[in-house]
Design a protein around this motif. Structure first.
Motif, PDB file in Angstrom:
ATOM      1  N   ALA A   1     -84.733 -55.625 -85.649  1.00 17.64           N
ATOM      2  CA  ALA A   1     -84.628 -54.116 -85.969  1.00 17.64           C
ATOM      3  C   ALA A   1     -85.576 -53.970 -87.237  1.00 17.64           C
ATOM      4  N   GLU A   2     -86.136 -52.558 -87.236  1.00 17.22           N
ATOM      5  CA  GLU A   2     -87.007 -52.312 -88.266  1.00 17.22           C
ATOM      6  C   GLU A   2     -86.403 -51.837 -89.426  1.00 17.22           C
ATOM      7  N   ASN A   3     -87.037 -51.836 -90.686  1.00 20.29           N
ATOM      8  CA  ASN A   3     -86.651 -51.103 -91.899  1.00 20.29           C
ATOM      9  C   ASN A   3     -85.162 -51.542 -92.485  1.00 20.29           C
ATOM     10  N   PRO A   4     -84.934 -52.858 -92.819  1.00 18.61           N
ATOM     11  CA  PRO A   4     -83.707 -53.240 -93.302  1.00 18.61           C
ATOM     12  C   PRO A   4     -83.721 -52.888 -94.803  1.00 18.61           C
ATOM     13  N   ILE A   5     -82.413 -52.689 -95.098  1.00 23.86           N
ATOM     14  CA  ILE A   5     -82.200 -52.200 -96.431  1.00 23.86           C
ATOM     15  C   ILE A   5     -81.137 -53.131 -97.007  1.00 23.86           C
ATOM     16  N   PRO A   6     -81.105 -53.502 -98.350  1.00 25.23           N
ATOM     17  CA  PRO A   6     -80.208 -54.652 -99.097  1.00 25.23           C
ATOM     18  C   PRO A   6     -78.808 -53.774 -98.717  1.00 25.23           C
ATOM     19  N   ALA A   7     -77.935 -54.966 -98.357  1.00 21.71           N
ATOM     20  CA  ALA A   7     -76.575 -54.516 -98.056  1.00 21.71           C
ATOM     21  C   ALA A   7     -75.846 -54.256 -99.196  1.00 21.71           C
ATOM     22  N   GLN A   8     -74.789 -53.396 -99.070  1.00 21.58           N
ATOM     23  CA  GLN A   8     -74.114 -52.900-100.445  1.00 21.58           C
ATOM     24  C   GLN A   8     -72.519 -53.452-100.476  1.00 21.58           C
ATOM     25  N   GLU A   9     -72.254 -53.734-101.434  1.00 23.42           N
ATOM     26  CA  GLU A   9     -70.764 -54.438-101.417  1.00 23.42           C
ATOM     27  C   GLU A   9     -70.638 -55.544-100.668  1.00 23.42           C
ATOM     28  N   VAL A  10     -71.254 -56.581-100.707  1.00 24.84           N
ATOM     29  CA  VAL A  10     -71.393 -57.739 -99.792  1.00 24.84           C
ATOM     30  C   VAL A  10     -69.779 -58.509-100.212  1.00 24.84           C
ATOM     31  N   ARG A  11     -69.344 -58.925 -99.278  1.00 27.43           N
ATOM     32  CA  ARG A  11     -67.987 -59.838 -99.448  1.00 27.43           C
ATOM     33  C   ARG A  11     -68.170 -60.813 -98.621  1.00 27.43           C
ATOM     34  N   MET A  12     -68.816 -62.053 -98.990  1.00 24.72           N
ATOM     35  CA  MET A  12     -69.140 -62.982 -98.459  1.00 24.72           C
ATOM     36  C   MET A  12     -67.891 -64.210 -98.430  1.00 24.72           C
ATOM     37  N   VAL A  13     -67.529 -64.775 -97.510  1.00 20.72           N
ATOM     38  CA  VAL A  13     -66.542 -65.823 -97.478  1.00 20.72           C
ATOM     39  C   VAL A  13     -66.915 -67.356 -97.018  1.00 20.72           C
ATOM     40  N   GLN A  14     -67.151 -68.000 -97.946  1.00 21.33           N
ATOM     41  CA  GLN A  14     -67.832 -69.625 -97.823  1.00 21.33           C
ATOM     42  C   GLN A  14     -66.570 -70.410 -97.246  1.00 21.33           C
ATOM     43  N   GLY A  15     -66.879 -71.147 -96.008  1.00 25.60           N
ATOM     44  CA  GLY A  15     -65.963 -72.116 -95.328  1.00 25.60           C
ATOM     45  C   GLY A  15     -65.267 -71.331 -94.128  1.00 25.60           C
ATOM     46  N   ALA A  16     -65.931 -70.242 -93.753  1.00 28.30           N
ATOM     47  CA  ALA A  16     -65.227 -69.600 -92.519  1.00 28.30           C
ATOM     48  C   ALA A  16     -66.318 -68.813 -91.805  1.00 28.30           C
ATOM     49  N   VAL A  17     -66.136 -68.519 -90.609  1.00 23.41           N
ATOM     50  CA  VAL A  17     -67.229 -67.862 -89.464  1.00 23.41           C
ATOM     51  C   VAL A  17     -66.344 -66.624 -89.210  1.00 23.41           C
ATOM     52  N   GLU A  18     -67.252 -65.696 -88.621  1.00 19.70           N
ATOM     53  CA  GLU A  18     -66.832 -64.559 -87.881  1.00 19.70           C
ATOM     54  C   GLU A  18     -66.802 -64.840 -86.246  1.00 19.70           C
ATOM     55  N   GLY A  19     -65.276 -64.651 -85.877  1.00 10.07           N
ATOM     56  CA  GLY A  19     -65.282 -64.813 -84.299  1.00 10.07           C
ATOM     57  C   GLY A  19     -65.881 -63.653 -83.502  1.00 10.07           C
ATOM     58  N   SER A  20     -65.923 -64.038 -82.125  1.00  5.70           N
ATOM     59  CA  SER A  20     -66.259 -62.989 -81.399  1.00  5.70           C
ATOM     60  C   SER A  20     -65.615 -61.693 -81.279  1.00  5.70           C
ATOM     61  N   ASN A  21     -66.073 -60.584 -81.085  1.00 12.09           N
ATOM     62  CA  ASN A  21     -65.130 -59.543 -81.086  1.00 12.09           C
ATOM     63  C   ASN A  21     -64.747 -58.946 -79.668  1.00 12.09           C
ATOM     64  N   VAL A  22     -65.111 -60.149 -78.817  1.00 13.96           N
ATOM     65  CA  VAL A  22     -64.647 -59.757 -77.359  1.00 13.96           C
ATOM     66  C   VAL A  22     -63.106 -60.073 -77.235  1.00 13.96           C
ATOM     67  N   TYR A  23     -62.472 -59.054 -76.704  1.00 12.84           N
ATOM     68  CA  TYR A  23     -60.933 -59.209 -76.240  1.00 12.84           C
ATOM     69  C   TYR A  23     -60.759 -59.416 -75.021  1.00 12.84           C
ATOM     70  N   GLY A  24     -60.092 -60.729 -74.764  1.00 17.15           N
ATOM     71  CA  GLY A  24     -60.177 -61.141 -73.120  1.00 17.15           C
ATOM     72  C   GLY A  24     -59.311 -60.230 -72.352  1.00 17.15           C
ATOM     73  N   ILE A  25     -58.309 -59.776 -72.846  1.00 17.67           N
ATOM     74  CA  ILE A  25     -57.346 -58.703 -71.950  1.00 17.67           C
ATOM     75  C   ILE A  25     -58.300 -57.530 -71.452  1.00 17.67           C
ATOM     76  N   THR A  26     -59.025 -56.851 -72.442  1.00 18.81           N
ATOM     77  CA  THR A  26     -59.906 -55.684 -72.231  1.00 18.81           C
ATOM     78  C   THR A  26     -61.150 -56.149 -71.181  1.00 18.81           C
ATOM     79  N   GLU A  27     -61.641 -57.346 -71.389  1.00 21.83           N
ATOM     80  CA  GLU A  27     -62.573 -57.544 -70.531  1.00 21.83           C
ATOM     81  C   GLU A  27     -62.153 -58.082 -68.863  1.00 21.83           C
ATOM     82  N   VAL A  28     -60.768 -58.588 -69.090  1.00 29.77           N
ATOM     83  CA  VAL A  28     -60.332 -58.892 -67.571  1.00 29.77           C
ATOM     84  C   VAL A  28     -59.849 -57.454 -66.900  1.00 29.77           C
ATOM     85  N   THR A  29     -59.613 -56.547 -67.619  1.00 30.02           N
ATOM     86  CA  THR A  29     -59.092 -55.217 -67.121  1.00 30.02           C
ATOM     87  C   THR A  29     -60.205 -54.575 -66.581  1.00 30.02           C
ATOM     88  N   ARG A  30     -61.382 -54.619 -67.388  1.00 30.70           N
ATOM     89  CA  ARG A  30     -62.766 -54.038 -66.772  1.00 30.70           C
ATOM     90  C   ARG A  30     -63.357 -54.743 -65.644  1.00 30.70           C
TER      91      ARG A  30
END
Length: 246
Positions: free
Chosen positions: A183-212
């Motif tokens: 992407a172009e023109n990034p700007i500094p993120a505001q109100e960053v809340r970072m968590v160490q020792g953790a990762v963000e999981g996928s936002n895929v919901y299995g039930i939704t995808e199976v229905t589709r």
């Protein structure tokens, strides 16, 4: 070929693309930082198609056309890992990583690690950016602690801050991999809340995808039946006309 069959085939072509998108979503249901995608369709009006051979004027014929593939940037669940170099964002924004050509790409996947030289890298080996560029650690640093705002602290003191950026409109971001975006023109993120020792999981919901998947499969089968019926009608028409002429 009849217009009805062309319309059906255009529909089948888009449904196959839709199935590919759903399959990719389901394949990445456990990929950290993955953002699901979906197809949005549009109507294409064929300007010269003849809607009826028995009327003096043409009627517009509507075909199915793929409008765009859109990414869902909804945040995924945060999963604790205990790895000191794993990071997740409990806020808007993206981590910045350095690409081989020197440009930056952006990701929500914070599954980071150290390479053989002690440099902090992403899962695909790209250097993770701080406010001072890529960063490396050695034995003298000891334990690495990363604060909520991304500040990096070791026994040697403050080493910098993890770079987190945001965009005015995330819909303009171009996907270049499973979890990477350009992407172009990034700007500094505001109100960053970072968590160490953790990762963000996928936002895929299995039930939704199976229905589709079920819906698209049924639509594809229904369209295939239409094409088959049209072929049968043509075969019968040719057979009947042949008998009349005989």
């Amino acid at each position: 070929m009849e217009n009805a069959q062309l319309v059906a085939l255009s529909r089948q072509s888009i449904l196959r693309n839709h199935l590919d998108v759903i399959a990719n979503n389901m394949a990445n249901i456990n990929t950290s930082g993955f953002k699901s995608q979906n197809l949005h369709f549009s109507e294409y009006i064929m300007p010269v198609a003849d809607g009826s051979a028995f009327e003096p004027q043409d009627r517009a014929i509507s075909y199915v056309d793929m409008f765009t593939t859109r990414t869902d940037f909804t945040h995924g669940p945060i999963k604790m890992t205990g790895n000191e170099f794993d990071l997740s964002l409990n806020s808007d924004g993206f981590f910045a990583v350095q690409m081989p050509d020197g440009t930056e790409a952006y990701t929500r996947s914070g599954a980071f690690r150290l390479d053989s030289t002690g440099q902090l890298i992403s899962a695909d080996g790209s250097p993770v950016m701080t406010d001072q560029g890529p960063i490396s650690f050695n034995e003298q640093d000891g334990r690495v602690e990363i604060a909520q705002d991304g500040t990096i602290s070791t026994r040697l003191g403050i080493r910098g801050r993890i770079k987190v950026v945001d965009f005015e409109d995330v819909r303009t971001m171009e996907k270049i991999g499973n979890t990477m975006f350009k992407a172009e023109n990034p700007i500094p993120a505001q109100e960053v809340r970072m968590v160490q020792g953790a990762v963000e999981g996928s936002n895929v919901y299995g039930i939704t995808e199976v229905t589709r998947l079920i819906e698209v499969t049924r639509a594809y089968d229904s369209t295939s039946k239409i094409v088959k019926d049209l072929d049968e009608l043509r075969r019968q028409a040719i057979s009947t006309l042949g008998k009349i002429q005989a």
